[in-house]
Design a protein around this motif. Structure first.
Motif, PDB file in Angstrom:
ATOM      1  N   LYS A 195      -2.661   2.562   9.082  1.00  0.00           N
ATOM      2  CA  LYS A 195      -3.939   2.055   8.598  1.00  0.00           C
ATOM      3  C   LYS A 195      -5.023   2.635   9.507  1.00  0.00           C
ATOM      4  O   LYS A 195      -4.913   2.601  10.734  1.00  0.00           O
TER       5      LYS A 195
ATOM      6  N   TYR B 203       4.193  -1.258   3.493  1.00  0.00           N
ATOM      7  CA  TYR B 203       4.136   0.113   2.991  1.00  0.00           C
ATOM      8  C   TYR B 203       5.220   0.317   1.939  1.00  0.00           C
ATOM      9  O   TYR B 203       6.368  -0.065   2.121  1.00  0.00           O
TER      10      TYR B 203
ATOM     11  N   TYR C 191       0.862  -1.185   0.000  1.00  0.00           N
ATOM     12  CA  TYR C 191       0.000   0.000   0.000  1.00  0.00           C
ATOM     13  C   TYR C 191       0.894   1.228   0.000  1.00  0.00           C
ATOM     14  O   TYR C 191       2.011   1.197   0.511  1.00  0.00           O
TER      15      TYR C 191
ATOM     16  N   GLU D 220       0.342  -6.459   4.825  1.00  0.00           N
ATOM     17  CA  GLU D 220       0.463  -5.288   3.987  1.00  0.00           C
ATOM     18  C   GLU D 220       1.793  -4.598   4.286  1.00  0.00           C
ATOM     19  O   GLU D 220       2.131  -4.363   5.441  1.00  0.00           O
TER      20      GLU D 220
END
Length: 120
Positions: free
Chosen positions: A50, A117, A24, A115
Motif C-alpha cells: 500500500k 491482497y 485489493y 485489506e
C-alpha cells in the motif's frame, strides 16, 4: 421486558463484532530502501504494498533484519505507525548483497479496516 433486553444485547454485540474487510488486487512493487551494514548491502523490496505505508514498513523490516529477526520463507507481521501488515518474507543472498523481499498479504489499518491482497 427480558426479551427487549436480550434483543438489545444481541444487537449491541453484533454491532461491535462485525469486521470491515475488503480485498485489493493492486499494489506497489519495487525497491524501497538500500542500506549498508558492515561490508554488506541490504535492499528492502516490497510487493503488493500500500503506497501510504510502504516506506514505514520497509524501515521496520530493515530494523528487524539488523536485529537478526527475519527468517527466509516465513510469514511475519510488521507493526507500522498506521497499520499492521502480515506477509511473507524471502531473503536472497549473493556475496555481499542481500535482498529482503516482503510480500504483503493482509493490511490491518488502525482505523479498523482490513485489506487482503487477492491476485488479479
Amino acid at each position: 421486558m427480558s426479551k427487549i433486553i436480550t434483543l438489545l444485547l444481541f444487537s449491541y454485540g453484533s454491532m461491535f463484532s462485525q469486521q470491515n474487510t475488503a480485498t485489493y488486487d493492486y499494489g506497489h512493487n519495487g525497491m524501497e530502501l538500500v542500506a549498508t551494514k558492515s561490508n554488506e548491502t541490504v535492499i528492502i523490496n516490497n510487493f503488493n504494498a500500500k503506497m501510504t505505508i510502504r516506506e514505514d514498513i520497509a524501515e521496520k523490516l530493515l530494523d528487524l533484519y539488523n536485529a537478526n529477526g527475519l527468517i527466509t520463507d516465513t510469514d511475519i507481521t510488521v507493526i507500522g505507525d498506521e497499520a499492521k501488515v502480515n506477509g511473507k518474507i524471502i531473503i536472497q543472498k549473493k556475496d555481499k548483497l542481500t535482498s529482503v523481499n516482503f510480500y504483503y498479504e493482509k493490511v490491518e489499518w488502525n482505523s479498523g479496516l482490513t485489506e487482503v491482497y487477492k491476485k488479479p
